[in-house]
Design a protein around this motif. Structure first.
Motif, PDB file in Angstrom:
ATOM      1  N   THR A   1      -4.533   5.541  -2.185  1.00 59.15           N
ATOM      2  CA  THR A   1      -3.672   5.505  -4.447  1.00 59.15           C
ATOM      3  C   THR A   1      -4.275   6.807  -6.014  1.00 59.15           C
TER       4      THR A   1
ATOM      5  N   CYS B   1      -5.318   0.919  -0.204  1.00 64.23           N
ATOM      6  CA  CYS B   1      -5.068   1.322  -1.735  1.00 64.23           C
ATOM      7  C   CYS B   1      -6.183   0.703  -2.432  1.00 64.23           C
TER       8      CYS B   1
ATOM      9  N   ASP C   1      -6.991   6.819   1.968  1.00 64.66           N
ATOM     10  CA  ASP C   1      -6.972   6.095   1.034  1.00 64.66           C
ATOM     11  C   ASP C   1      -5.629   6.896  -0.174  1.00 64.66           C
TER      12      ASP C   1
ATOM     13  N   VAL D   1       0.852  -1.477   0.106  1.00 63.78           N
ATOM     14  CA  VAL D   1      -0.195   0.473  -0.198  1.00 63.78           C
ATOM     15  C   VAL D   1       1.026   1.572   0.357  1.00 63.78           C
TER      16      VAL D   1
ATOM     17  N   LEU E   1      -3.656  -2.071  -6.242  1.00 64.07           N
ATOM     18  CA  LEU E   1      -2.286  -2.700  -5.278  1.00 64.07           C
ATOM     19  C   LEU E   1      -2.435  -4.354  -5.499  1.00 64.07           C
TER      20      LEU E   1
END
Ligand code: DAT
Length: 179
Positions: free
Chosen positions: A138, A90, A136, A12, A95
């Motif tokens: 991402t 993530c 998060d 992550v 991931l």
């Protein structure tokens, strides 16, 4: 807030954020390397290609709070006696791609992706740590992600320490798990 567990499913971005934190003056403890130095690695899970760490023994070696900013980085760090856990998240699809490039066995990739989709580390952290923050990563750069945690933490410190109120950014990837 002084001792932070930087935790999350493998891949992550914990190590990456820890490097950003080190540049901002945090002492970073890599939990796996520390376990090796302390003789707290008690075996090897060959199937998982992972060291088995005696977390309880390691927890007994966390030094008392001396007011400095220490971050314990690793996917077991939330099982140490810390003040806060920062849980990195993530998107499981992203991931999956990251873990595949690591050369993990397919089963290990699938297990970790599923664990991320099901909030496994978050639940463990909520069971173990008085204050859990979730963000998060991402679509954030490592610097943005660190700021997202640090600004919340320093804002809370200025307002006075909350008792046991968690700070969880919403993530929901459960729909990604097929039938
Ligand atoms: P971990 O320590 O949680 O296992 P890592 O820091 O090694 O994860 O990161 C895994 C990979 O993802 C690595 O290739 C760097 C990349 N990465 C980390 N944080 C990122 C971010 N915020 N945005 C894009 N890529 C990131």
């Amino acid at each position: 807030m002084v001792r932070v567990a930087l935790t999350g499913t493998p891949g992550v971005g914990k190590t990456t954020i820890a490097a950003v934190m080190a540049r901002d003056g945090w002492s970073v403890v890599d939990v796996k390397a520390w376990a090796h130095r302390e003789g707290c690695v008690v075996g090897r899970d060959e199937e998982d290609a992972a060291d088995v760490i005696d977390v309880e023994a390691l927890a007994g070696r966390v030094p008392p709070d001396d007011g400095s900013r220490v971050v314990y980085e690793g996917h077991l760090s939330h099982l140490l006696p810390v003040d806060e856990a920062w849980v990195l998240r993530c998107d499981p699809e992203v991931l999956q791609a990251r873990l595949a490039t690591r050369g993990y066995p397919a089963r290990k990739v699938a297990e970790n992706v599923e664990a991320e989709a099901l909030d496994v580390i978050l639940q463990e952290a909520l069971d173990a740590v008085p204050l859990v923050r979730q963000r998060d990563g991402t679509r954030r750069t490592p610097e943005e992600l660190y700021s997202a945690f640090a600004e919340a933490a320093s804002g809370a410190a200025k307002r006075g320490r909350p008792k046991a109120r968690h700070d969880l950014e919403d993530v929901d990837w459960s729909h990604r798990l097929g039938p």
